[in-house]
Design a protein around this motif. Structure first.
Motif, PDB file in Angstrom:
ATOM      1  N   HIS A  23      -7.266   6.283   6.842  1.00 26.56           N
ATOM      2  CA  HIS A  23      -5.766   6.067   6.906  1.00 26.56           C
ATOM      3  C   HIS A  23      -4.849   5.699   7.820  1.00 26.56           C
ATOM      4  O   HIS A  23      -5.963   4.741   7.917  1.00 26.56           O
ATOM      5  N   GLN A  37      -2.217   2.303   4.278  1.00 29.74           N
ATOM      6  CA  GLN A  37      -4.280   2.293   3.539  1.00 29.74           C
ATOM      7  C   GLN A  37      -4.394   2.861   2.873  1.00 29.74           C
ATOM      8  O   GLN A  37      -3.517   4.177   2.409  1.00 29.74           O
ATOM      9  N   HIS A  60      -1.114   8.398  -2.353  1.00 31.25           N
ATOM     10  CA  HIS A  60      -1.032   7.752  -0.743  1.00 31.25           C
ATOM     11  C   HIS A  60       0.097   7.937  -0.993  1.00 31.25           C
ATOM     12  O   HIS A  60       0.746   7.446   0.190  1.00 31.25           O
TER      13      HIS A  60
HETATM   14 CU    CU Z   1      -3.228   7.951   3.608  1.00 30.05          CU
END
Ligand code: CU
Length: 271
Positions: free
Chosen positions: A199, A236, A242
């Motif tokens: 991340h 990321q 996400h």
């Molecule tokens: Cu993440």
């Protein structure tokens, strides 16, 4: 004057491109980064100079390309001269570019050293940051300033950091999910880790962006200089959720910060 005689479509195309450049540049400067709220001004200074340099060359190169297309288009029977090469020109732009890149490179290393490599002040607050799909957990030490032991075997939904319940040093540690509290004006060291995939901890207003890599603890430090509410994002791509991996950083007065931690500690004891 011959140069201005072009069909309407050509003028239309020119206007559209010019508009895209102007609107693009303007919205970039208006909406790009929120105002700086940390001590990392050296990053902004470097960015601004980079934009000016790349901006000048962008306008110059694109402008010249457009001008030549316009000038030597088949509407206009003028012919361009063929130049097989120019030693002086080659040397000039190779050396010129090399010098600009070298100066930027050396400056970049200095900024990196100042913001990332340089050791944090000894009075800095330590906060553990643990990333996982798709949330952030923050762990603060108790009033003793010492973190209790963490052990992966204790990791559970209610204890995502794996705080060892048997370690007395950890008794007063508290953790928060997605909300990070920081006292204004106090240096803070974030020790960033990940429980699953890569991340990246990103707070645009602080100019702080650091990858969270499984199996590694990576530290970064800064000083939040303005009270307020700031967005934390994962920068990321880390999986399907996400885009939901965001948090809020609350920069508050030291008194309010201590109150907040005391409140969390009481909640913990009540359990
Ligand atoms: Cu993440």
């Amino acid at each position: 004057m011959k140069l201005l005689k072009r069909p309407l479509e050509a003028w239309g195309m020119f206007l559209i491109f010019a508009l895209i450049v102007v609107i693009g540049t303007a919205s970039f400067f208006i909406k790009w980064m929120p105002p700086l709220a940390s001590n990392r001004i050296s990053i902004d200074q470097m960015m601004n100079v980079l934009f000016i340099i790349t901006g000048i060359f962008f306008v110059l190169v694109q402008g010249l390309t457009g001008y030549f297309i316009w000038k030597y288009s088949d509407q206009n029977k003028e012919r361009s001269t063929y130049i097989p090469g120019s030693y002086a020109l080659e040397v000039t732009w190779t050396l010129g570019t090399a010098i600009i890149l070298a100066v930027l490179g050396i400056w970049g290393v200095k900024v990196w050293k100042k913001t990332v490599i340089q050791a944090p002040p000894p009075n800095a607050l330590q906060v553990e940051v643990v990333a996982q799909q798709f949330s952030w957990s923050f762990l603060y030490p108790g009033p003793d300033g010492v973190f209790g032991k963490l052990n992966p075997k204790y990791i559970s939904f209610l204890n995502p950091l794996g705080i060892d319940p048997k370690d007395s040093a950890g008794k007063q540690d508290v953790w928060t999910k997605d909300d990070l509290y920081l006292p204004v004006g106090k240096p803070v060291v974030l020790r960033i880790r990940s429980l699953d995939v890569v991340h990246s901890f990103f707070v645009p207003a602080f100019r702080v962006k650091q990858d969270a890599v499984p199996g590694m603890t990576i530290s970064t430090w800064f000083i939040p200089e303005k009270k307020g509410k700031y967005e934390i994002a994962c920068s990321q791509f880390c999986g399907r959720g996400h885009y939901t991996m965001r948090g809020t950083c609350f920069v508050v007065s030291n008194v309010r910060f201590q109150k907040e931690l005391a409140h969390l500690r009481k909640e913990d004891e009540g359990e």
